[in-house]
Design an enzyme around this catalytic site. Sequence first.
Site, PDB file in Angstrom:
ATOM      1  N   TYR A 170      22.536  40.876  44.754  1.00 18.38           N
ATOM      2  CA  TYR A 170      23.889  40.399  44.458  1.00 18.38           C
ATOM      3  C   TYR A 170      24.755  41.550  43.956  1.00 18.38           C
ATOM      4  CZ  TYR A 170      27.727  37.859  42.299  1.00 18.38           C
ATOM      5  OH  TYR A 170      28.978  37.428  41.948  1.00 18.38           O
ATOM      6  N   GLY A 227      36.011  30.977  51.769  1.00 22.73           N
ATOM      7  CA  GLY A 227      35.538  30.502  50.473  1.00 22.73           C
ATOM      8  C   GLY A 227      36.537  29.610  49.790  1.00 22.73           C
ATOM      9  N   ALA A 228      37.427  28.962  50.562  1.00 27.71           N
ATOM     10  CA  ALA A 228      38.497  28.152  49.986  1.00 27.71           C
ATOM     11  C   ALA A 228      38.051  26.751  49.585  1.00 27.71           C
ATOM     12  CB  ALA A 228      39.655  28.053  50.975  1.00 27.71           C
ATOM     13  N   GLY A 252      35.934  26.345  43.698  1.00 21.89           N
ATOM     14  CA  GLY A 252      36.011  27.454  42.745  1.00 21.89           C
ATOM     15  C   GLY A 252      37.290  28.259  42.845  1.00 21.89           C
ATOM     16  N   GLY A 274      38.229  30.321  45.091  1.00 28.04           N
ATOM     17  CA  GLY A 274      38.811  30.301  46.436  1.00 28.04           C
ATOM     18  C   GLY A 274      39.739  29.115  46.621  1.00 28.04           C
ATOM     19  N   SER A 290      32.397  41.408  40.810  1.00 22.20           N
ATOM     20  CA  SER A 290      31.784  40.833  39.619  1.00 22.20           C
ATOM     21  C   SER A 290      31.298  41.982  38.745  1.00 22.20           C
ATOM     22  CB  SER A 290      30.600  39.958  40.057  1.00 22.20           C
ATOM     23  OG  SER A 290      29.754  39.700  38.982  1.00 22.20           O
TER      24      SER A 290
END
Length: 195
Positions: free
Chosen positions: A181, A34-35, A38, A40, A154
């Site tokens: 989610y 996820g880099a 955002g 990440g 989250s």
Amino acid sequence: PAAPAARARRRRRRRGARARRARPPPRKTFVVPGASRGSGFAAAGELVARGHRVVVACRTRASAAATAEKLGAEAPARGCELADLTSVAAFADDVVATVDRVDGLLCIAGVDGAPRAGAEEPHFASNYLGHALLARTLLPKLRASRGRFVTVASTALLDADLAKRPVESLRDAKCDPHVAYANSKACCVLLADET
């Protein structure tokens, strides 16, 4: 005669302490799915800025290479689609085979509001199953280096209904997207607790 010897010992200790402070911290290797954007991207950028090696993992090899170039990361960049467990397994096996140590696995990647592309519920597949497989495969390297496993959750996990449903039903593609989610993030917290 005892006083000069004691002073000499104190001087040697002070010199040793100064030398230890002057040494740069050891360079570590982190895997960051996820880099590409955002939090990440921000986390990977901070690690690179501190002189660490970052294995950039993004959905496609092209995206990973572009992200590594933007970051100035010298570590290999690889494609890893977290919703596709075959892709995750190939990525993890490649890291095990080519990276000598893993000091940290930062599971930052995640999706919310994703459209269903197949039989799997996309939130559960991307946010939990992919990270779980990655963590399980890299765990021996993490333990060998006394590394850390970090997952990003989250506050949506407060809406999870894991107590009401068997875990197997979380893969159900008919699940409400927000609940899916929330459940995926709750599962990530459970994964971090048991890893």
